[in-house]
Write an enzyme that holds these catalytic residues in place. Structure first.
Site, PDB file in Angstrom:
ATOM      1  N   ARG A 210      -6.701   6.374   6.117  1.00  0.00           N
ATOM      2  CA  ARG A 210      -6.943   7.794   6.411  1.00  0.00           C
ATOM      3  C   ARG A 210      -8.181   7.990   7.284  1.00  0.00           C
ATOM      4  O   ARG A 210      -8.922   8.963   7.124  1.00  0.00           O
ATOM      5  CB  ARG A 210      -7.080   8.628   5.131  1.00  0.00           C
ATOM      6  CG  ARG A 210      -6.039   8.373   4.071  1.00  0.00           C
ATOM      7  CD  ARG A 210      -4.647   8.633   4.535  1.00  0.00           C
ATOM      8  NE  ARG A 210      -3.669   8.279   3.520  1.00  0.00           N
ATOM      9  CZ  ARG A 210      -2.362   8.198   3.749  1.00  0.00           C
ATOM     10  NH1 ARG A 210      -1.874   8.402   4.943  1.00  0.00           N
ATOM     11  NH2 ARG A 210      -1.540   7.884   2.788  1.00  0.00           N
ATOM     12  N   ASN A 252      -8.789   1.678  -2.629  1.00  0.00           N
ATOM     13  CA  ASN A 252      -7.734   0.674  -2.818  1.00  0.00           C
ATOM     14  C   ASN A 252      -8.402  -0.655  -2.469  1.00  0.00           C
ATOM     15  O   ASN A 252      -8.224  -1.198  -1.376  1.00  0.00           O
ATOM     16  CB  ASN A 252      -6.545   0.939  -1.888  1.00  0.00           C
ATOM     17  CG  ASN A 252      -5.816   2.218  -2.274  1.00  0.00           C
ATOM     18  OD1 ASN A 252      -5.788   2.599  -3.440  1.00  0.00           O
ATOM     19  ND2 ASN A 252      -5.237   2.897  -1.303  1.00  0.00           N
ATOM     20  N   LYS A 329     -10.817   2.991  -8.629  1.00  0.00           N
ATOM     21  CA  LYS A 329      -9.508   3.653  -8.678  1.00  0.00           C
ATOM     22  C   LYS A 329      -8.610   2.742  -9.503  1.00  0.00           C
ATOM     23  O   LYS A 329      -8.443   1.567  -9.153  1.00  0.00           O
ATOM     24  CB  LYS A 329      -8.962   3.812  -7.266  1.00  0.00           C
ATOM     25  CG  LYS A 329      -7.515   4.303  -7.195  1.00  0.00           C
ATOM     26  CD  LYS A 329      -7.071   4.499  -5.743  1.00  0.00           C
ATOM     27  CE  LYS A 329      -5.634   4.961  -5.645  1.00  0.00           C
ATOM     28  NZ  LYS A 329      -5.214   5.200  -4.242  1.00  0.00           N
ATOM     29  N   GLU A 333      -1.294   5.140  -8.071  1.00  0.00           N
ATOM     30  CA  GLU A 333      -0.625   4.747  -6.832  1.00  0.00           C
ATOM     31  C   GLU A 333      -0.468   3.231  -6.710  1.00  0.00           C
ATOM     32  O   GLU A 333      -0.751   2.633  -5.671  1.00  0.00           O
ATOM     33  CB  GLU A 333      -1.363   5.319  -5.618  1.00  0.00           C
ATOM     34  CG  GLU A 333      -1.455   6.838  -5.673  1.00  0.00           C
ATOM     35  CD  GLU A 333      -2.083   7.491  -4.457  1.00  0.00           C
ATOM     36  OE1 GLU A 333      -2.906   6.836  -3.800  1.00  0.00           O
ATOM     37  OE2 GLU A 333      -1.751   8.649  -4.180  1.00  0.00           O
ATOM     38  N   LYS A 407     -11.160  14.891  -8.029  1.00  0.00           N
ATOM     39  CA  LYS A 407     -10.821  15.561  -6.766  1.00  0.00           C
ATOM     40  C   LYS A 407     -10.891  17.072  -6.982  1.00  0.00           C
ATOM     41  O   LYS A 407     -10.546  17.563  -8.056  1.00  0.00           O
ATOM     42  CB  LYS A 407      -9.412  15.172  -6.299  1.00  0.00           C
ATOM     43  CG  LYS A 407      -9.348  13.763  -5.739  1.00  0.00           C
ATOM     44  CD  LYS A 407      -8.067  13.498  -4.963  1.00  0.00           C
ATOM     45  CE  LYS A 407      -8.054  12.037  -4.501  1.00  0.00           C
ATOM     46  NZ  LYS A 407      -6.940  11.683  -3.626  1.00  0.00           N
ATOM     47  N   ASP A 412      -4.100  16.836  -4.284  1.00  0.00           N
ATOM     48  CA  ASP A 412      -4.644  15.824  -3.379  1.00  0.00           C
ATOM     49  C   ASP A 412      -5.088  16.429  -2.049  1.00  0.00           C
ATOM     50  O   ASP A 412      -4.408  16.243  -1.040  1.00  0.00           O
ATOM     51  CB  ASP A 412      -3.552  14.749  -3.143  1.00  0.00           C
ATOM     52  CG  ASP A 412      -4.095  13.510  -2.465  1.00  0.00           C
ATOM     53  OD1 ASP A 412      -5.314  13.395  -2.324  1.00  0.00           O
ATOM     54  OD2 ASP A 412      -3.281  12.652  -2.077  1.00  0.00           O
ATOM     55  N   GLU A 440      -7.363  14.278   6.146  1.00  0.00           N
ATOM     56  CA  GLU A 440      -6.060  13.650   5.905  1.00  0.00           C
ATOM     57  C   GLU A 440      -4.905  14.644   5.967  1.00  0.00           C
ATOM     58  O   GLU A 440      -3.903  14.405   6.636  1.00  0.00           O
ATOM     59  CB  GLU A 440      -6.088  12.954   4.538  1.00  0.00           C
ATOM     60  CG  GLU A 440      -4.759  12.356   4.158  1.00  0.00           C
ATOM     61  CD  GLU A 440      -4.766  11.689   2.778  1.00  0.00           C
ATOM     62  OE1 GLU A 440      -5.850  11.584   2.171  1.00  0.00           O
ATOM     63  OE2 GLU A 440      -3.691  11.289   2.334  1.00  0.00           O
ATOM     64  N   GLU A 557      -4.233  26.968   7.698  1.00  0.00           N
ATOM     65  CA  GLU A 557      -3.389  27.292   6.547  1.00  0.00           C
ATOM     66  C   GLU A 557      -2.234  28.197   6.973  1.00  0.00           C
ATOM     67  O   GLU A 557      -1.094  28.031   6.525  1.00  0.00           O
ATOM     68  CB  GLU A 557      -4.235  28.000   5.482  1.00  0.00           C
ATOM     69  CG  GLU A 557      -3.453  28.403   4.249  1.00  0.00           C
ATOM     70  CD  GLU A 557      -4.300  29.183   3.251  1.00  0.00           C
ATOM     71  OE1 GLU A 557      -5.149  29.993   3.681  1.00  0.00           O
ATOM     72  OE2 GLU A 557      -4.107  28.981   2.035  1.00  0.00           O
TER      73      GLU A 557
END
Ligand code: GCV
Length: 867
Positions: A210, A252, A329, A333, A407, A412, A440, A557
């Site tokens: 990202r 990750n 994390k 996922e 978050k 997300d 992102e 938006e």
């Protein structure tokens, strides 16, 4: 014992301190700053002739205005103390205030009359015994104070620690850069929270998850980069807004980061950070004891595993004594996690936290734990519930150096989400808010979205869990007296000259740091402050850029998913262009539940997933009754028919149509507003921003058309203004006269006008022609085409067989197909057309890209007064 004397006046007695005064050129200043023992008085001189070689854009740290105003501050800088960070603060002042040389070479030890005095208050106090800060100074806080003595005036920048002195220095420079009056100062500031981190999702191979601005500044080919100049520059930017730690690798996490060969490399990064008071942190993978440690398990309750973590953490601290800690994390996922052994997040967090604790390190455990294989046919299944369902039962079970990183919304980083209910749920647990600077889901820095207004909405949101309890107070640890807490934002800068690609996107990094320091600042204040620092004090520039920034989130938006629909992007793909159905029919849980009759997720307690029940009763009262729920979050909380009437008086479907047309127009206005600054902003930045604003204006039309056509077809309800499906100036490519080109179906259908495009397959070139039947006049010709990333097609535009324009499809959009990611346009402006003229586009395919075309639009240019 020495007596310190400044121009005949005793400042005080400082046991063991020496006093030296220097006057020399900048390079010498910097050398001496490195060598002086206790107190150095630095008279800075020849800065301008040196400048600082900038590999990257200096972002908001441009000191042109400061230099012009430097006469408002003294020419002598006294640094009391010896630490690296103090030295940095002194050097930064030298760098910012540099003037033409007044004297050359070393001068006497007699100090100048006036001076800037920097240091820890406990050291500086001795010189100014009568003074007292107006409030207690916390860690990293500072006090800016002016003192008039008989013959001299002193600007004190003092703090309890060296980092605070550096932050005070930047605060003073920020004030000067905004032409604020700094002649008399008495201002103490403390940060809102101790944890103010940046997080980078860089992979060890140099790619960035990202990331939209080039390769990693930290890693290359599996190693820490040899040249860390950009890392130092980045640390300077972070320090200037009070960020005190940076976690440099992807959450990750590659377990190799904990390999014994890697830790010395990390130490090099921490060396580059350290002078700026930025502490190094890393993300770690829970399976590391097994994957790099060679154990047969990573069960957090296994004694071998805890011993491994202790050994590993000890060896990190041996090489990086100021290591900040780790981010984890897990069970998310596809990442490994404690659930594999039937253990909890508390077990997993504590085993590492216990190893960090003796060294003062902290562990940020991410609350982003959810099942991405949810049953989408189950109306009660809801990803938004996941964090709250999982963490509150563990409240009180975490070590006191564990911080749960949440978050800001329950899904997300979507274009609009409510505050995560988890913020209000754990009285005995430290909490930090996780924000995302990298865009992102917000246009990936090809679209302008200034995010602080969105963050403010969450930070100021009252969770009603213990009287008035806005999220900002909870994460600051104030609501339940937690020692730790704060902020971490995913930034993902890259090697791009402008750090984040779009020069205006840096307002988000700046805004993040400023809010983490002081969440009471308004988005308006931040926008103006950043613009002034970045582009100077010209009123037209400041007004225009801040207006652009402040309107940009709503604009984005408006054309990507209003009313709480969330970003209607390709959620199983690159999260960039539109793909409405990708949210459905899968286990990822970013559902909007649009069907022929209605749209929105029913998250009510009464009939839905019960998510709203995770909030306090006061907050439930805002969201549960459909007639009370704010329009902006209606479809996040409720499933309603398209004909449901909003508080605004419009039906949901008409609002969807209207907001998308308005949003696309606003995006065009952003480009025009930027154009109005031609000549007022330096050429390179002007062009870079213009390019992106023009792209955004075109891509907003793509988004608009996709969303309105999709909902028009699904609902069968006409647009009251009859715009949907009617594009009077548009000539579909498949309706043109084709030579070599053939019509193709595009998937998803709504990402091409009329569902079709034309492609030139197995030919070296193809052409598409059309006759212009409009009135003679001046027109802009827009060619809508698809720029895939598997080839560089070339296009030529002919008017009556005369070549008038050509271009290459050489951008790097994230797809090798014709779709909403790759649909883009080329505009040829101000062409004179006569009735009956022929416009012809010749496409030359390349590799996998068949020079695809969607449509041509011939429109009269908008004159500025029409905006
Ligand atoms: C680093 C989203 C992103 C992932 C990211 C994840 C996370 O799902 O798309 O790229 O993974 O969030 O925050 O862990």
């Amino acid at each position: 014992m020495y007596r310190v004397r400044m121009n005949g006046e005793f400042l005080g007695r400082t046991p063991g301190l020496t006093l030296r005064t220097f006057a020399f050129r900048l390079d010498a200043v910097l050398r001496y700053v490195t060598h002086f023992r206790f107190v150095a008085l630095l008279t800075f001189l020849a800065i301008c002739s040196y400048g600082f070689a900038q590999a990257a854009d200096p972002a908001w740290l441009r000191y042109d205005v400061v230099k012009q105003s430097s006469s408002t501050l003294p020419q002598t800088i006294a640094v009391v103390g010896t630490g690296d960070v103090l030295r940095t603060a002194g050097s930064e002042l030298v760098r910012a205030l540099g003037t033409e040389p007044r004297r050359q070479g070393a001068v006497t030890a007699i100090p100048a009359k006036n001076a800037l005095v920097l240091g820890r208050w406990k050291d500086v106090h001795a010189f100014f015994p009568a003074l007292k800060p107006p409030q207690a100074l916390a860690e990293d806080g500072f006090w800016l104070k002016t003192v008039q003595r008989k013959n001299g005036k002193y600007w004190l920048i003092v703090a309890t620690n060296d980092r605070g002195v550096l932050y005070g220095t930047f605060a003073l420079l920020r004030a000067v850069a905004q032409k604020k009056d700094v002649a008399t100062l008495d201002e103490a500031q403390n940060p809102s929270a101790p944890i103010r981190w940046a997080s980078e999702w860089d992979n060890l191979d140099g790619s960035i998850e990202r990331g939209y601005a080039g390769r990693s500044i930290f890693f290359e080919d599996g190693k820490v980069r040899a040249d860390l100049a950009r890392v130092s520059e980045y640390a300077r930017l972070l320090a200037s807004v009070g960020i005190n730690a940076c976690s440099i690798n992807n959450v990750n996490a590659d377990p190799k980061i904990l390999g014994q060969d890697f830790i010395p490399q990390l130490a090099r990064v921490s060396d580059a950070f350290r002078p700026w008071g930025v502490r190094l942190a890393i993300s770690v993978d829970l399976s590391s004891p097994k994957t790099v440690g060679g154990l047969s398990t990573f069960d957090p309750l296994d004694p071998q595993v805890s011993a491994w973590w202790q050994r590993t953490v000890d060896s990190i601290y041996k090489q990086i004594p100021d290591f900040a800690g780790v981010v984890v994390k897990a069970d998310s996922e596809g990442r490994s996690g404690p659930s594999q052994y039937g253990r909890s997040a508390a077990d997993a967090a504590n085993v590492i936290a216990s190893a960090l604790k003796p060294h003062g390190g902290v562990m940020l455990y991410r609350a982003f734990v959810y099942n991405h294989h949810l049953d989408w046919t189950d109306p009660k299944a809801d990803r938004a519930r996941a964090a709250y369902d999982y963490f509150p039962p563990l409240d009180g079970k975490f070590e006191d150096n564990v911080v749960i990183q949440i978050k800001h919304g329950p899904i997300d980083f979507q274009v609009r989400e409510p505050a995560s209910p988890l913020f209000g749920a754990m009285k005995q647990t430290n909490e930090a808010i996780e924000l995302q600077v990298t865009q992102e889901y917000l246009g990936q820095q090809r679209h302008l979205v200034f995010i602080p207004p969105m963050w403010k909405g969450v930070l100021d949101f009252d969770m009603h869990v213990n009287g008035v309890t806005p999220v900002k107070e909870i994460v600051a640890g104030k609501v339940w007296n937690r020692r730790l807490g704060g902020y971490n934002a995913v930034v993902n800068v890259g090697l791009d000259h402008y750090w984040l690609g779009h020069p205006l996107a840096m307002a988000n990094l700046y805004g993040y740091g400023r809010l983490a320091w002081n969440p009471d600042l308004s988005a308006d204040q931040i926008a103006k402050e950043w613009t002034t620092l970045t582009f100077g004090t010209d009123a037209k520039v400041v007004d225009t850029v801040s207006r652009m920034l402040l309107s940009s989130w709503r604009t984005y938006e408006n054309y990507t998913g209003p009313l709480g629909l969330q970003t209607l992007t390709d959620i199983t793909g690159p999260h960039f262009g539109p793909n409405i159905e990708s949210s459905e029919n899968n286990g990822w849980g970013q559902w909007h539940r649009a069907d022929a009759k209605g749209v929105g997720m029913d998250r009510t307690v009464a009939s839905g997933t019960g998510f709203i029940g995770q909030y306090s009763p006061e907050v439930q009262k805002i969201y549960e009754p459909v007639e009370k729920c704010p329009d902006d979050l209606l479809l996040f909380m409720h499933h309603v028919p398209y004909t449901f009437v909003l508080h605004s008086g419009k039906t949901v479907i008409q609002y969807l149509y209207d907001s998308h047309y308005a949003g696309a127009e606003e995006a065009a206005t952003l480009a025009k507003e930027w154009e109005s600054l031609h000549g007022l902003v330096d050429g390179p930045r002007y062009s870079e921003v213009l390019k992106r604003q023009q792209y955004q204006a075109g891509h907003a039309i793509v988004w608009r058309d996709v969303v309105v056509n999709y909902f028009h077809k699904l609902s069968g309800i006409e647009d009251a203004q009859d715009r949907v499906g009617h594009n009077p100036n548009r000539i579909e490519a498949e309706a043109m006269q084709l030579s070599g080109y053939a019509p193709v179906n595009v998937t998803p259908w709504e990402t091409a006008s009329g569902g079709k495009a034309i492609a030139c397959a197995s030919q070296s070139s193809c052409s598409a022609s059309t006759r212009f039947d409009g009135k003679p006049g001046t027109y802009n010709v827009s060619v809508q085409y698809f720029d895939q990333n598997n080839g560089v097609s070339h296009y030529e535009l002919f008017l009556n067989d005369r070549l008038i324009d050509s271009w290459a499809a050489d951008d790097h959009f994230p797809s090798d197909k014709m779709n909403g990611h790759t649909s883009t346009r080329h505009i040829f402006e101000d062409v004179q057309l006569q009735t009956g003229d022929t416009l012809k586009i010749v496409g030359h395919p390349d590799a996998g890209e068949p020079a695809p075309l969607d449509y041509v639009e011939v429109v009269q240019p908008i004159v500025p007064e029409q905006l």
